[in-house]
Write a protein that holds these residues in place. Structure first.
Motif, PDB file in Angstrom:
ATOM      1  N   ASN A  16       4.513  20.444  32.330  1.00  0.00           N
ATOM      2  CA  ASN A  16       4.963  19.144  31.819  1.00  0.00           C
ATOM      3  C   ASN A  16       4.529  18.994  30.361  1.00  0.00           C
ATOM      4  N   ALA A  17       4.951  19.952  29.556  1.00  0.00           N
ATOM      5  CA  ALA A  17       4.473  20.047  28.173  1.00  0.00           C
ATOM      6  C   ALA A  17       5.417  19.417  27.146  1.00  0.00           C
ATOM      7  N   TRP A  18       6.501  18.792  27.587  1.00  0.00           N
ATOM      8  CA  TRP A  18       7.414  18.157  26.644  1.00  0.00           C
ATOM      9  C   TRP A  18       6.851  16.795  26.267  1.00  0.00           C
ATOM     10  N   LEU A  19       6.075  16.749  25.200  1.00  0.00           N
ATOM     11  CA  LEU A  19       5.341  15.548  24.830  1.00  0.00           C
ATOM     12  C   LEU A  19       6.172  14.558  24.028  1.00  0.00           C
ATOM     13  N   LEU A  20       7.401  14.923  23.693  1.00  0.00           N
ATOM     14  CA  LEU A  20       8.249  14.022  22.912  1.00  0.00           C
ATOM     15  C   LEU A  20       9.045  13.052  23.786  1.00  0.00           C
ATOM     16  N   PHE A  21       8.880  13.135  25.115  1.00  0.00           N
ATOM     17  CA  PHE A  21       9.712  12.300  25.983  1.00  0.00           C
ATOM     18  C   PHE A  21       9.526  10.799  25.754  1.00  0.00           C
ATOM     19  N   PRO A  22       8.340  10.307  25.325  1.00  0.00           N
ATOM     20  CA  PRO A  22       8.255   8.860  25.068  1.00  0.00           C
ATOM     21  C   PRO A  22       9.156   8.406  23.923  1.00  0.00           C
ATOM     22  N   TYR A  23       9.516   9.350  23.046  1.00  0.00           N
ATOM     23  CA  TYR A  23      10.366   9.014  21.897  1.00  0.00           C
ATOM     24  C   TYR A  23      11.841   9.307  22.196  1.00  0.00           C
ATOM     25  N   THR A  24      12.105  10.448  22.855  1.00  0.00           N
ATOM     26  CA  THR A  24      13.489  10.786  23.174  1.00  0.00           C
ATOM     27  C   THR A  24      14.016   9.965  24.346  1.00  0.00           C
ATOM     28  N   LYS A  25      13.093   9.605  25.279  1.00  0.00           N
ATOM     29  CA  LYS A  25      13.438   8.828  26.477  1.00  0.00           C
ATOM     30  C   LYS A  25      14.480   9.533  27.344  1.00  0.00           C
ATOM     31  N   THR A  26      14.562  10.842  27.194  1.00  0.00           N
ATOM     32  CA  THR A  26      15.509  11.626  27.982  1.00  0.00           C
ATOM     33  C   THR A  26      14.805  12.848  28.565  1.00  0.00           C
ATOM     34  N   ILE A  27      15.531  13.575  29.399  1.00  0.00           N
ATOM     35  CA  ILE A  27      14.999  14.777  30.036  1.00  0.00           C
ATOM     36  C   ILE A  27      15.127  15.963  29.087  1.00  0.00           C
ATOM     37  N   TYR A  28      14.102  16.777  29.039  1.00  0.00           N
ATOM     38  CA  TYR A  28      14.132  17.989  28.215  1.00  0.00           C
ATOM     39  C   TYR A  28      15.240  18.911  28.702  1.00  0.00           C
ATOM     40  N   GLN A  29      16.074  19.407  27.764  1.00  0.00           N
ATOM     41  CA  GLN A  29      17.205  20.269  28.112  1.00  0.00           C
ATOM     42  C   GLN A  29      17.164  21.600  27.361  1.00  0.00           C
ATOM     43  N   GLY A  30      15.989  22.010  26.904  1.00  0.00           N
ATOM     44  CA  GLY A  30      15.870  23.250  26.147  1.00  0.00           C
ATOM     45  C   GLY A  30      16.025  24.492  27.007  1.00  0.00           C
ATOM     46  N   LYS A  31      15.876  25.659  26.375  1.00  0.00           N
ATOM     47  CA  LYS A  31      16.088  26.933  27.056  1.00  0.00           C
ATOM     48  C   LYS A  31      15.090  27.178  28.178  1.00  0.00           C
ATOM     49  N   LEU A  32      13.890  26.638  28.049  1.00  0.00           N
ATOM     50  CA  LEU A  32      12.885  26.849  29.090  1.00  0.00           C
ATOM     51  C   LEU A  32      13.297  26.229  30.425  1.00  0.00           C
ATOM     52  N   LYS A  33      14.237  25.301  30.378  1.00  0.00           N
ATOM     53  CA  LYS A  33      14.653  24.625  31.613  1.00  0.00           C
ATOM     54  C   LYS A  33      15.369  25.578  32.568  1.00  0.00           C
ATOM     55  N   SER A  34      15.761  26.733  32.081  1.00  0.00           N
ATOM     56  CA  SER A  34      16.418  27.715  32.950  1.00  0.00           C
ATOM     57  C   SER A  34      15.412  28.629  33.639  1.00  0.00           C
ATOM     58  N   VAL A  35      14.121  28.445  33.333  1.00  0.00           N
ATOM     59  CA  VAL A  35      13.069  29.274  33.922  1.00  0.00           C
ATOM     60  C   VAL A  35      12.466  28.558  35.122  1.00  0.00           C
ATOM     61  N   CYS A  36      12.473  29.209  36.286  1.00  0.00           N
ATOM     62  CA  CYS A  36      11.884  28.616  37.486  1.00  0.00           C
ATOM     63  C   CYS A  36      10.370  28.732  37.443  1.00  0.00           C
ATOM     64  N   VAL A  37       9.687  27.628  37.635  1.00  0.00           N
ATOM     65  CA  VAL A  37       8.232  27.659  37.777  1.00  0.00           C
ATOM     66  C   VAL A  37       7.925  28.027  39.230  1.00  0.00           C
ATOM     67  N   PRO A  38       6.719  28.498  39.532  1.00  0.00           N
ATOM     68  CA  PRO A  38       6.426  28.962  40.900  1.00  0.00           C
ATOM     69  C   PRO A  38       5.996  27.872  41.871  1.00  0.00           C
ATOM     70  N   ALA A  39       6.012  26.609  41.447  1.00  0.00           N
ATOM     71  CA  ALA A  39       5.502  25.541  42.302  1.00  0.00           C
ATOM     72  C   ALA A  39       6.472  24.377  42.358  1.00  0.00           C
ATOM     73  N   LEU A  40       6.196  23.452  43.281  1.00  0.00           N
ATOM     74  CA  LEU A  40       7.041  22.275  43.426  1.00  0.00           C
ATOM     75  C   LEU A  40       6.821  21.324  42.264  1.00  0.00           C
ATOM     76  N   THR A  41       7.863  21.092  41.510  1.00  0.00           N
ATOM     77  CA  THR A  41       7.841  20.112  40.437  1.00  0.00           C
ATOM     78  C   THR A  41       9.248  19.549  40.333  1.00  0.00           C
ATOM     79  N   CYS A  42       9.464  18.571  39.498  1.00  0.00           N
ATOM     80  CA  CYS A  42      10.795  17.979  39.399  1.00  0.00           C
ATOM     81  C   CYS A  42      11.415  18.305  38.053  1.00  0.00           C
TER      82      CYS A  42
END
Length: 305
Positions: A16-42
């Motif tokens: 959960n390293a996208w620290l700009l979300f309080p300013y963008t107020k949107t979901i991060y859509q960068g390239k890392l979003k295509s990488v599956c993490v090994p645990a349950l997250t949203c």
């Protein structure tokens, strides 16, 4: 604070390293979003930088029919491969070391309260959740175009409600007008689970989590395995009392509910009855040395070998 706790903090922060979300107020859509993490997250969490493997798995099954109609017969290999690789190497260990929702459950359970256990039969419920909500419903219940839904994410997942639903309502007030029975039902599930976490050790992991159910299928065949040295064991029950999953280690070294947190090895067992091995070839598999065990009589000890 032990090493595992630091790893949990680091993993939760990195996922959960996208620290700009309080300013963008949107979901991060960068390239890392295509990488599956090994645990349950949203994946819909405003701060999340990776993809939830459980959501990706549901999407794979939900898109099977349109993909086959389009001639794409090799779908979801990345998702299945990621889960298979993690499970075959360490089994259910991600639940203990890198899962943010597991971390939250352990912290809440530290609230002083009477602690109760979960009947063992309830641990089978998560396999039904995996089969029905992650595989069968997305695959079978489809719209006119053949697309299914992410049933677990949409109708159950408390991690999604906590990490995405509530934060997005705060960041985007216009969404509050969309509150309805579905959101209220998911909020009720989250509240009930949060309350149960006070009294029960990791209730979501033990009863509901389909990702934990999937990883648990690898526990007995993974490269990393727990080892029980039966001749050192006195069945004192300390492994059970200190286990976040309520596992009685002396009943089996690689039970499905064991998340390999190593608490039993590091803080519970005083008799050298618990160890681990990696592919049966590394020096970690060596049996711990025998220890002197106090037999309950003053001045009398015996050596178990």
């Amino acid at each position: 604070m032990d090493v595992r706790r630091w790893v949990q903090i680091a993993a939760t922060t990195l996922m959960n390293a996208w620290l700009l979300f309080p300013y963008t107020k949107t979901i991060y859509q960068g390239k890392l979003k295509s990488v599956c993490v090994p645990a349950l997250t949203c994946s819909s969490c405003p701060a999340a930088v990776g993809a939830c493997p459980l959501g990706a798995l549901q999407t794979m099954f939900a898109n099977v029919r349109p993909a086959f109609r389009g001639g794409e017969f090799q779908i979801g290999l990345y998702v299945v491969g990621t889960l298979g690789l993690v499970g075959s190497v360490v089994g259910r260990m991600p639940c203990a070391w890198v899962c943010p929702f597991g971390f939250i459950q352990e912290l809440i359970n530290k609230i002083p309260s009477p602690k109760i256990d979960v009947p063992r039969a309830f641990s089978w419920v998560k396999y039904g959740v995996l089969a029905i909500f992650v595989v069968l419903l997305p695959l079978i219940v489809v719209d006119l175009f053949g697309y299914g839904e992410n049933w677990f994410c949409k109708y159950i997942c408390p991690a999604g409600t906590l990490e995405a639903g509530l934060p997005l309502l705060i960041l985007q007030p216009q969404l509050r007008g969309l509150w309805g029975p579905l959101f209220m039902a998911k909020l009720a599930i989250l509240i009930l689970l949060l309350l149960s976490m006070i009294y029960v050790r990791r209730p979501f992991c033990r009863v509901i989590c389909p990702l934990g159910a999937l990883y648990s299928l690898f526990n007995r065949v993974s490269l990393f395995k727990m080892v029980h040295h039966q001749d050192n064991c006195v069945r004192c029950g300390e492994c059970y009392r200190n286990c976040p999953m309520g596992v009685r280690f002396y009943e089996g070294a690689n039970q499905n509910d064991c998340i390999r947190c190593l608490r039993c090895l590091r803080t519970s067992c005083k008799y050298g009855a618990i160890g681990y091995e990696v592919a049966e070839t590394f020096p970690f598999s060596k049996k711990p040395p025998a220890r002197e065990i106090f037999d309950g009589k003053e001045g009398n000890t015996s050596c178990r070998k």
